[in-house]
Design an enzyme around this catalytic site. Structure first.
Site, PDB file in Angstrom:
ATOM      1  CE  LYS A  84     -15.016  30.535  16.035  1.00 16.34           C
ATOM      2  NZ  LYS A  84     -13.702  30.086  15.589  1.00 16.34           N
ATOM      3  N   GLY A  85     -16.710  36.665  18.599  1.00 13.20           N
ATOM      4  CA  GLY A  85     -16.084  37.784  19.303  1.00 13.20           C
ATOM      5  C   GLY A  85     -16.845  38.300  20.515  1.00 13.20           C
TER       6      GLY A  85
ATOM      7  CG  PHE B  19      -5.506  44.995  14.269  1.00 14.31           C
ATOM      8  CD1 PHE B  19      -6.009  43.981  15.084  1.00 14.31           C
ATOM      9  CD2 PHE B  19      -5.448  44.772  12.905  1.00 14.31           C
ATOM     10  CE1 PHE B  19      -6.430  42.782  14.563  1.00 14.31           C
ATOM     11  CE2 PHE B  19      -5.862  43.564  12.371  1.00 14.31           C
ATOM     12  CZ  PHE B  19      -6.348  42.572  13.197  1.00 14.31           C
TER      13      PHE B  19
ATOM     14  CD  GLU C 152     -20.990  41.506  16.477  1.00 13.43           C
ATOM     15  OE1 GLU C 152     -20.087  41.121  17.233  1.00 13.43           O
ATOM     16  OE2 GLU C 152     -21.041  41.185  15.283  1.00 13.43           O
ATOM     17  CG  ASP C 153     -16.581  41.449  18.924  1.00 14.53           C
ATOM     18  OD1 ASP C 153     -17.556  41.372  18.151  1.00 14.53           O
ATOM     19  OD2 ASP C 153     -15.438  41.130  18.581  1.00 14.53           O
TER      20      ASP C 153
ATOM     21  CE  LYS D  76     -11.461  49.429  14.869  1.00 17.00           C
ATOM     22  NZ  LYS D  76     -10.637  48.434  14.110  1.00 17.00           N
TER      23      LYS D  76
ATOM     24  NE  ARG E  52     -11.977  33.979  18.553  1.00 15.03           N
ATOM     25  CZ  ARG E  52     -12.578  34.748  17.661  1.00 15.03           C
ATOM     26  NH1 ARG E  52     -13.102  35.887  18.020  1.00 15.03           N
ATOM     27  NH2 ARG E  52     -12.657  34.385  16.399  1.00 15.03           N
TER      28      ARG E  52
ATOM     29  CG  ASP F 128     -10.212  36.720  15.877  1.00 15.48           C
ATOM     30  OD1 ASP F 128     -11.074  37.624  15.726  1.00 15.48           O
ATOM     31  OD2 ASP F 128      -9.875  35.966  14.959  1.00 15.48           O
TER      32      ASP F 128
ATOM     33  CG  ASP G 255     -14.601  47.660  11.627  1.00 16.66           C
ATOM     34  OD1 ASP G 255     -14.444  48.852  11.369  1.00 16.66           O
ATOM     35  OD2 ASP G 255     -13.706  46.823  11.417  1.00 16.66           O
TER      36      ASP G 255
HETATM   37  C1  PRP Z   1     -16.046  40.703  13.811  1.00 12.17           C
HETATM   38  C2  PRP Z   1     -16.928  41.214  14.931  1.00 12.17           C
HETATM   39  C3  PRP Z   1     -18.190  41.577  14.219  1.00 12.17           C
HETATM   40  C4  PRP Z   1     -17.719  42.009  12.850  1.00 12.17           C
HETATM   41  C5  PRP Z   1     -17.711  43.501  12.800  1.00 12.17           C
HETATM   42  O1  PRP Z   1     -16.375  39.385  13.579  1.00 12.17           O
HETATM   43  O2  PRP Z   1     -17.139  40.232  15.901  1.00 12.17           O
HETATM   44  O3  PRP Z   1     -19.066  40.465  14.087  1.00 12.17           O
HETATM   45  O4  PRP Z   1     -16.377  41.510  12.687  1.00 12.17           O
HETATM   46  O5  PRP Z   1     -17.247  43.937  11.563  1.00 12.17           O
HETATM   47  P1  PRP Z   1     -18.146  44.698  10.505  1.00 12.17           P
HETATM   48  O6  PRP Z   1     -18.896  45.779  11.218  1.00 12.17           O
HETATM   49  O7  PRP Z   1     -17.096  45.267   9.574  1.00 12.17           O
HETATM   50  O8  PRP Z   1     -19.030  43.711   9.819  1.00 12.17           O
HETATM   51  P2  PRP Z   1     -15.470  38.381  12.735  1.00 12.17           P
HETATM   52  O9  PRP Z   1     -16.058  38.238  11.362  1.00 12.17           O
HETATM   53  O10 PRP Z   1     -14.031  38.814  12.800  1.00 12.17           O
HETATM   54  O11 PRP Z   1     -15.684  37.017  13.472  1.00 12.17           O
HETATM   55  P3  PRP Z   1     -15.459  36.636  15.017  1.00 12.17           P
HETATM   56  O12 PRP Z   1     -16.535  37.346  15.810  1.00 12.17           O
HETATM   57  O13 PRP Z   1     -15.619  35.155  15.033  1.00 12.17           O
HETATM   58  O14 PRP Z   1     -14.073  37.098  15.413  1.00 12.17           O
END
Ligand code: PRP
Length: 179
Positions: free
Chosen positions: A42-43, A151, A98-99, A130, A164, A158, A102
């Site tokens: 959702k991010g 963070f 993507e947001d 990141k 969010r 979120d 990571d």
């Molecule tokens: C977050 C973000 C990415 C992912 C990045 O999603 O939106 O999809 O983590 O992390 P990574 O590079 O370590 O895989 P999350 O799973 O928190 O779900 P959300 O988008 O619904 O908040």
């Protein structure tokens, strides 16, 4: 400012400038292409909404959702698709939006998954990168900002499904996620 936020990292105006810059790059590179923008729920939704309205080439919009199951706040690497594409991307130029990139576990899995549908190309556009926590050999083709291992919440991002809707990117107070 929200009481759980320590300080604002990017305010609304700064986020708008970032969106302008990324959109300019995409508009330059994708003019005349058949593009499908794939937002990862959702991010990405707030960034995607702002970015999408700045694009001046023809493009379709689709969404996917994935979750990495494991424990706690650390991504496990075991990614599972919980919502797949609705449209056909064969022969199309796909931009994954993507947001945050990571560990790279999510995008690495999704990129490979989309590749199996024979798109003309798959590129990654992320608001934040990141690199400190990267576990997969993956990088963004388009990125808003590179950030330290902080963070952050807001503008779609979120903690425990909260924050969010903040219109800015804030750094969450440590006592919120360590309690
Ligand atoms: C977050 C973000 C990415 C992912 C990045 O999603 O939106 O999809 O983590 O992390 P990574 O590079 O370590 O895989 P999350 O799973 O928190 O779900 P959300 O988008 O619904 O908040």
């Amino acid at each position: 400012m929200n009481k759980d936020v320590e300080r604002i990292l990017y305010n609304e105006q700064q986020l708008s400038v970032i969106c302008d810059r990324v959109a300019d790059q995409l508009n330059r590179d994708y003019k005349g292409h058949q593009v499908v923008l794939v937002g990862i729920l959702k991010g990405s939704v707030v960034f995607l909404a702002d970015l999408f309205r700045r694009l001046d080439f023809e493009c379709c919009l689709d969404f996917m959702a994935a979750s990495s199951y494991g424990s706690g706040t650390v991504s496990s690497g075991n990614v599972r698709i919980t919502k797949d594409l609705s449209c056909n991307i064969r022969g199309k130029d796909v931009i994954i939006v993507e947001d945050i990139l990571d560990t790279g576990n999510t995008l690495s899995y999704i990129r490979d998954h989309l590749g199996a549908f024979s798109p003309a190309s798959v590129r990654i556009c992320t608001l934040f990168d990141k690199p400190a926590r990267r576990k997969k050999n993956i990088s963004a083709d388009y990125k808003g900002e590179t950030i330290d291992d902080l963070f952050i919440v807001g503008y779609g991002l979120d903690y425990d499904e909260k924050y969010r809707n903040l219109p800015y990117i804030g750094i969450l107070k440590p006592e919120i996620y360590t309690k």
